[in-house]
Design a protein around this motif. Sequence first.
Motif, mmCIF file in Angstrom:
data_model
loop_
_atom_site.group_PDB
_atom_site.id
_atom_site.type_symbol
_atom_site.label_atom_id
_atom_site.label_comp_id
_atom_site.label_asym_id
_atom_site.label_seq_id
_atom_site.Cartn_x
_atom_site.Cartn_y
_atom_site.Cartn_z
ATOM 1 N N LEU A 183 0.831 -1.198 0.000
ATOM 2 C CA LEU A 183 0.000 0.000 0.000
ATOM 3 C C LEU A 183 0.867 1.249 0.000
ATOM 4 O O LEU A 183 1.865 1.324 0.730
ATOM 5 C CB LEU A 183 -0.898 -0.002 1.243
ATOM 6 N N VAL A 184 0.497 2.214 -0.828
ATOM 7 C CA VAL A 184 1.115 3.547 -0.797
ATOM 8 C C VAL A 184 0.047 4.537 -0.354
ATOM 9 O O VAL A 184 -1.030 4.612 -0.957
ATOM 10 C CB VAL A 184 1.679 3.961 -2.174
ATOM 11 N N VAL B 246 -3.541 4.745 -2.244
ATOM 12 C CA VAL B 246 -4.613 5.485 -1.585
ATOM 13 C C VAL B 246 -4.176 6.940 -1.478
ATOM 14 O O VAL B 246 -3.164 7.252 -0.844
ATOM 15 C CB VAL B 246 -4.921 4.928 -0.182
ATOM 16 N N TYR B 247 -4.952 7.805 -2.098
ATOM 17 C CA TYR B 247 -4.647 9.238 -2.073
ATOM 18 C C TYR B 247 -5.727 9.964 -1.276
ATOM 19 O O TYR B 247 -6.915 9.828 -1.571
ATOM 20 C CB TYR B 247 -4.574 9.801 -3.488
ATOM 21 N N PHE C 40 -4.829 7.552 -11.336
ATOM 22 C CA PHE C 40 -3.985 6.381 -11.119
ATOM 23 C C PHE C 40 -4.160 5.744 -9.746
ATOM 24 O O PHE C 40 -3.663 4.645 -9.518
ATOM 25 C CB PHE C 40 -2.508 6.764 -11.310
ATOM 26 N N SER C 41 -4.852 6.413 -8.847
ATOM 27 C CA SER C 41 -5.017 5.862 -7.505
ATOM 28 C C SER C 41 -6.154 4.838 -7.485
ATOM 29 O O SER C 41 -7.094 4.915 -8.273
ATOM 30 C CB SER C 41 -5.307 6.983 -6.504
ATOM 31 N N ASP C 42 -6.056 3.884 -6.563
ATOM 32 C CA ASP C 42 -7.126 2.900 -6.390
ATOM 33 C C ASP C 42 -8.268 3.485 -5.564
ATOM 34 O O ASP C 42 -9.437 3.194 -5.806
ATOM 35 C CB ASP C 42 -6.567 1.649 -5.697
ATOM 36 N N TYR C 43 -7.904 4.297 -4.581
ATOM 37 C CA TYR C 43 -8.890 4.986 -3.744
ATOM 38 C C TYR C 43 -8.482 6.450 -3.667
ATOM 39 O O TYR C 43 -7.378 6.778 -3.238
ATOM 40 C CB TYR C 43 -8.936 4.393 -2.333
ATOM 41 N N PHE C 44 -9.385 7.320 -4.094
ATOM 42 C CA PHE C 44 -9.111 8.763 -4.078
ATOM 43 C C PHE C 44 -10.122 9.403 -3.127
ATOM 44 O O PHE C 44 -11.314 9.460 -3.418
ATOM 45 C CB PHE C 44 -9.247 9.354 -5.482
ATOM 46 N N PRO D 293 -16.332 12.394 -9.725
ATOM 47 C CA PRO D 293 -17.202 11.270 -9.328
ATOM 48 C C PRO D 293 -16.451 10.038 -8.817
ATOM 49 O O PRO D 293 -16.982 9.283 -8.009
ATOM 50 C CB PRO D 293 -17.951 10.940 -10.625
ATOM 51 N N LYS D 294 -15.234 9.820 -9.289
ATOM 52 C CA LYS D 294 -14.481 8.646 -8.854
ATOM 53 C C LYS D 294 -14.088 8.741 -7.384
ATOM 54 O O LYS D 294 -13.846 7.718 -6.727
ATOM 55 C CB LYS D 294 -13.230 8.481 -9.722
ATOM 56 N N SER D 295 -14.033 9.946 -6.862
ATOM 57 C CA SER D 295 -13.544 10.162 -5.499
ATOM 58 C C SER D 295 -14.512 9.597 -4.461
ATOM 59 O O SER D 295 -15.683 9.351 -4.734
ATOM 60 C CB SER D 295 -13.322 11.654 -5.236
ATOM 61 N N VAL D 296 -13.983 9.406 -3.262
ATOM 62 C CA VAL D 296 -14.769 8.905 -2.130
ATOM 63 C C VAL D 296 -14.830 10.001 -1.080
ATOM 64 O O VAL D 296 -13.797 10.503 -0.624
ATOM 65 C CB VAL D 296 -14.144 7.642 -1.520
#
Length: 214
Positions: A138-139, A168-169, A189-193, A205-208
């Motif tokens: 994990l980064v 994870v950003y 490029f992040s898996d979780y933004f 929209p991709k963000s959490v």
Amino acid sequence: MEFLLAAVILFLVFVFLTRLLLVLWPGSRHKPGKMGPLSVVAVAGSGGHTTEILRLLGSLSQSYSPMHYIVADSDKMSEDKICLFERSRAKQSSKFEYFIHRIPRSREVQQSWSSSVLTTLHSVLYSLPLTFRLKPDLVLCNGPGTCVPVCASAVLLGILAIKKVIIVYVESICRVETLSFSGWILYYFSDYFIVQWPVLKEKYPKSVYLGRIV
């Protein structure tokens, strides 16, 4: 001969893009505990970035171990904060293990964008062998320029089929309506933004959106 060369180039581009899509596709994520501890790389930045990242790390369990911090080689203040933070965690448990690694700063404050291209490439040259050696699970990063070459190296690990690294950003809380430059790049490029303001969630929209987490 020229047709054969063009066909080979197109094939290599196709393989690269296919591999990139497979790396960025969120299908290989796993949670700590199911596959043992997770090795974590946390990218610290000067000023408030380090304070925020340490607040995030303070909520992680012992399953996230060892912890590898990456700081800019000129950022002594962040290094001191990390050591103080880890000493406080060591009082709670001796199982917390950490290491500090230094790479050249990719961009100085108020540095021109044109010159920052060269300094970022210089930083990438140091990030690549470090990330390949650590092979983290994990980064975790939150906006300092140093995180861009580190995340690029992590993506390359997946492209080369060496290891899938989850990125994870967490966008800084001070970014209310627009993303930082690092966030704008790593959004793709992040898996979780993760964002901390509803306005950003509407725009990206991709963000959490989890509310204010730091």
